[in-house]
Write a protein that holds these residues in place. Structure first.
Motif, short mmCIF file in Angstrom:
data_model
loop_
_atom_site.label_atom_id
_atom_site.label_comp_id
_atom_site.label_asym_id
_atom_site.label_seq_id
_atom_site.Cartn_x
_atom_site.Cartn_y
_atom_site.Cartn_z
N ILE A 52 -5.76 -9.32 10.12
CA ILE A 52 -5.95 -9.07 8.68
C ILE A 52 -6.45 -7.64 8.46
O ILE A 52 -6.03 -6.95 7.51
N SER A 53 -7.34 -7.17 9.33
CA SER A 53 -7.84 -5.79 9.22
C SER A 53 -6.71 -4.79 9.42
O SER A 53 -6.61 -3.79 8.68
N LEU A 54 -5.86 -5.03 10.40
CA LEU A 54 -4.72 -4.13 10.64
C LEU A 54 -3.75 -4.15 9.46
O LEU A 54 -3.20 -3.11 9.09
N ILE A 55 -3.55 -5.32 8.88
CA ILE A 55 -2.67 -5.42 7.71
C ILE A 55 -3.22 -4.59 6.56
O ILE A 55 -2.47 -3.89 5.86
N TYR A 56 -4.54 -4.62 6.37
CA TYR A 56 -5.12 -3.80 5.30
C TYR A 56 -5.00 -2.31 5.60
O TYR A 56 -4.80 -1.50 4.68
N ILE A 57 -5.13 -1.92 6.88
CA ILE A 57 -4.96 -0.51 7.25
C ILE A 57 -3.55 -0.03 6.91
O ILE A 57 -3.36 1.09 6.42
N ILE A 58 -2.56 -0.89 7.11
CA ILE A 58 -1.17 -0.49 6.86
C ILE A 58 -0.85 -0.52 5.37
O ILE A 58 -0.37 0.47 4.80
N PHE A 59 -1.14 -1.63 4.71
CA PHE A 59 -0.65 -1.84 3.34
C PHE A 59 -1.71 -1.61 2.27
O PHE A 59 -1.37 -1.61 1.08
N VAL A 60 -2.98 -1.44 2.65
CA VAL A 60 -4.09 -1.25 1.70
C VAL A 60 -4.10 -2.39 0.67
O VAL A 60 -4.33 -2.17 -0.52
N SER A 61 -3.80 -3.59 1.12
CA SER A 61 -3.81 -4.75 0.23
C SER A 61 -3.85 -6.00 1.09
O SER A 61 -3.43 -6.00 2.26
#
Length: 672
Positions: free
Chosen positions: A182-191
């Motif tokens: 989930i942290s990596l997903i936020y780093i990529i998509f900022v959402s």
């Protein structure tokens, strides 16, 4: 309607916890059962409106986190996947609540049990209806907490406490991986929102990050940690050790949590994130490897067990392996269809096992049973229906999804799909073997129990028979009713809830494939039943002494016993993970990390070193306090020259630090 379908069980659970002692067991029963019936009716209405009419609903409730750089909203998202999961959760939970009325009526903690069931149902509904990863993670953790409470419900039993702790520890490994993802997903998509992430996935296919001297594709890392999180919750091989031990909880709990809902959360996560996994074929291959091994090995382990609940638990692991390797072949809709079908016939099997255990005075070892065909005819019919559906016999519920999974694997025409097909067909053979073995030892063999047990054997009452009857009806017909909608050729049922690349779509090949290939899983299933029949026929003529003498002559008897124990102990996975991995980690944490490093090395280079340095430094400095002015002038000039030297080879910040230290030392000297 949508809010009530999710939060009604939460209100019911807290109301039972707070007022259960005042309204009594009857009031708790009426409240919980009424709540679940209303929830089931609402889920049917949502299924009709969202899935059948194609009206996707998204509700924004309120802002939860608003930090400027990170915003998280609480909202609900109802699409085809959510509506199907709501239907499964509410139906199975309603049947389990009804079953528990009779099964747990004599338990002194009946009120607490009903409250835990209601809270578990709420967290599961929250998990599948979330519209972002953070809210989904809250439901994910809530499900884990509720599972811990229900497994350790009989907390006076040591085995129940150990099983709950094991389930919590193993699931924490998966939860950490999911949090990293989930942290990596936020780093990529900022959402964190599904709709934002899935709509932007095309723009981040080549997004890389440089770590540890290597270049990593961030989507691959996200997919890997997502799968590891799902692997822990859905008990895939390696992290499966908690599921058989979780059978220490009440049998209705096993039917709800460990057959129909909680363990399928990992499969739901993979299906929900199909938009991500379709762009990372390397991770799909890894999922295929783990799913195929889980499917095969779990069926082998079940063939060597004696506990009837553990046999069904390993069967659950095997069926979850089918779902995972179906996802790895991009057949997410087939995996969800098998999840839907599996919920009904596996819940039927667990509730039937509960009926047997209830009749046999809490005995779970089938070697101490036998001859129950005439004593429990209704339960026998329920076990037969559930087992035949599990074996994917033609025109029963399991047939429409399990055979389609295997057919889609053989028509993929790749090495990994052929590997999955071989493992899946072999698992079908062992599934027939352990199912027939269970039925034979429980119902067919001569009775092997005491007279005191025989006197108390009885069929279940109305509240236990009614859920089993409805689940048996679903185990026969539900697959036929929904097969065309879920996996039919050209169906528009899923709309945009599932993404399958056109290069990975194989339904056309399955529909128009060779007719004879469709019979191969059925042939292996019948072969498994026949092999057990041959074993039973031979055992009537050759007793154990004959086989023992035969093996001694051939020098293989000891190896035979070792292999039997090896598979009975599930290839020693428990021994490796508990005795070696977890205990080794705990010993390292205490003796090395805590006693040697934290209480030893770090204290010596930290507070103790600073204390000793200051103490001896100022002890030396205090010797210059002679009362003579020229000694003070020499000290000042020495420090001044030292500052000039430092200034020559360092930057200004270090000079300021040295000057500050000099003034501080001079002040201390004057005080002394």
């Amino acid at each position: 309607m949508y809010l009530s379908a999710i939060f009604l069980t939460l209100v019911s659970g807290f109301f039972i916890l707070l007022t259960g002692n005042f309204i009594g067991s009857i009031g708790v029963t009426i409240l919980s059962l009424t709540t679940l019936i209303i929830n089931t009716l609402l889920s049917l209405m949502i299924f009709y409106e969202v899935a059948l009419c194609g009206s996707v609903c998204c509700l924004e409730l309120f802002k939860w986190i608003d930090l400027g750089f990170m915003n998280v909203d609480i909202g609900l998202f109802f699409d085809q996947i959510t509506s199907i999961m709501l239907l499964i959760i509410c139906f199975i939970s309603m049947f389990v609540h009804m079953y528990s009325i009779e099964y747990m009526q004599m338990d002194p903690s009946y009120i607490r049990y009903m409250a835990y069931l209601a809270l578990f149902t709420f967290f599961m509904l929250l998990l599948v209806s979330a519209d972002n990863f953070i809210q989904m993670f809250i439901g994910w953790e809530g499900v884990g907490l509720s599972s811990y409470l229900l497994i350790s419900f009989w907390y006076t039993r040591i085995l129940a406490n150990k099983a709950a702790i094991k389930a919590m520890l193993v699931n924490r490994l998966g939860d950490i991986c999911l949090l990293i993802s989930i942290s990596l997903i936020y780093i990529i998509f900022v959402s964190f929102k599904y709709t934002v992430i899935f709509s932007l996935i095309d723009n981040f296919i080549g997004y890389h990050i440089f770590l540890f001297g290597m270049n990593f594709n961030l989507l691959n890392l996200c997919g890997l940690f997502l799968f590891l999180g799902a692997m822990g919750k859905s008990a895939q091989i390696g992290l499966h050790i908690w599921l058989p031990e979780a059978m220490e909880g009440p049998t209705p709990v096993s039917a709800l949590i460990h057959a129909a809902t909680m363990v399928t959360a990992g499969v739901f996560l993979i299906i929900r994130c199909s938009f991500i996994f379709e762009y990372i074929p390397n991770i799909l291959f890894f999922i295929a490897l783990i799913g195929g091994l889980t499917c095969f090995l779990s069926s082998v382990f079940a063939s060597f067990q004696f506990d009837i609940k553990k046999i069904v638990a390993y069967s659950t692991c095997s069926q979850l392996g089918y779902m995972f390797f179906s996802c790895s072949l991009s057949n997410y809709n087939i995996a969800l269809f098998h999840l839907f079908n599996h919920a009904f016939f596996k819940a039927l099997l667990f509730l039937s096992m509960g009926s047997i255990i209830h009749a046999m005075s809490d005995e779970q070892d089938f070697r101490k049973m036998g001859g129950l065909l005439n004593l429990l005819p209704f339960t026998y019919v329920m076990v037969i229906i559930g087992s035949l559906s599990l074996l994917a016999m033609p025109y029963l519920t399991g047939f429409y999804s399990k055979d389609f999974i295997l057919e889609s694997a053989i028509y993929r025409y790749s090495l990994d799909s052929f590997y999955l097909y071989i493992l899946g067909v072999t698992a079908a053979f062992f599934t027939a073997l352990y199912s027939t073995r269970l039925i034979y030892w429980v119902f067919i063999t001569p009775a092997n129990f005491f007279k005191s047990v025989l006197i108390n054997i009885h069929e279940p009452g109305f509240f236990m028979m009614l859920p089993m009857f409805f689940l048996s009806f679903c185990s026969i017909y539900i697959g036929f009713f929904f097969s065309d909608s879920f996996i039919g050729l050209g169906t528009f049922f899923w709309n945009n809830s599932i993404y399958i690349s056109i290069l990975n779509y194989t339904n056309f090949d399955v529909e128009f494939g060779l007719f004879l290939l469709k019979f191969i899983p059925l042939v292996f299933t019948i072969l498994g039943i026949y092999c057990f029949y041959i074993y039973v026929e031979n055992s009537e003529y050759y007793d154990i002494n004959f086989f023992r003498n035969y093996f001694i002559c051939k020098k293989w008897y000891r190896i035979y016993i070792l292999l039997y124990k090896f598979f009975n102990k599930a290839m020693m996975f428990d021994y490796f993970f508990i005795n070696k991995m977890f205990y080794g980690l705990m010993k390292f944490s205490y003796y090395k990390a805590y006693k040697y490093y934290e209480k030893g090395l770090f204290e010596y280079i930290g507070p103790i070193f600073i204390y000793m340095f200051i103490f001896y430094f100022f002890k030396v400095i205090s010797k210059f306090n002679t009362g003579l002015v020229y000694n003070y002038i020499e000290l000042i000039i020495s420090f001044f020259l030292l500052f000039i030297l430092i200034f020559q080879y360092t930057n200004m910040m270090l000079l300021y630090f040295a000057l500050y230290f000099f003034l501080f030392a001079f002040y201390i000297i004057t005080l002394v």
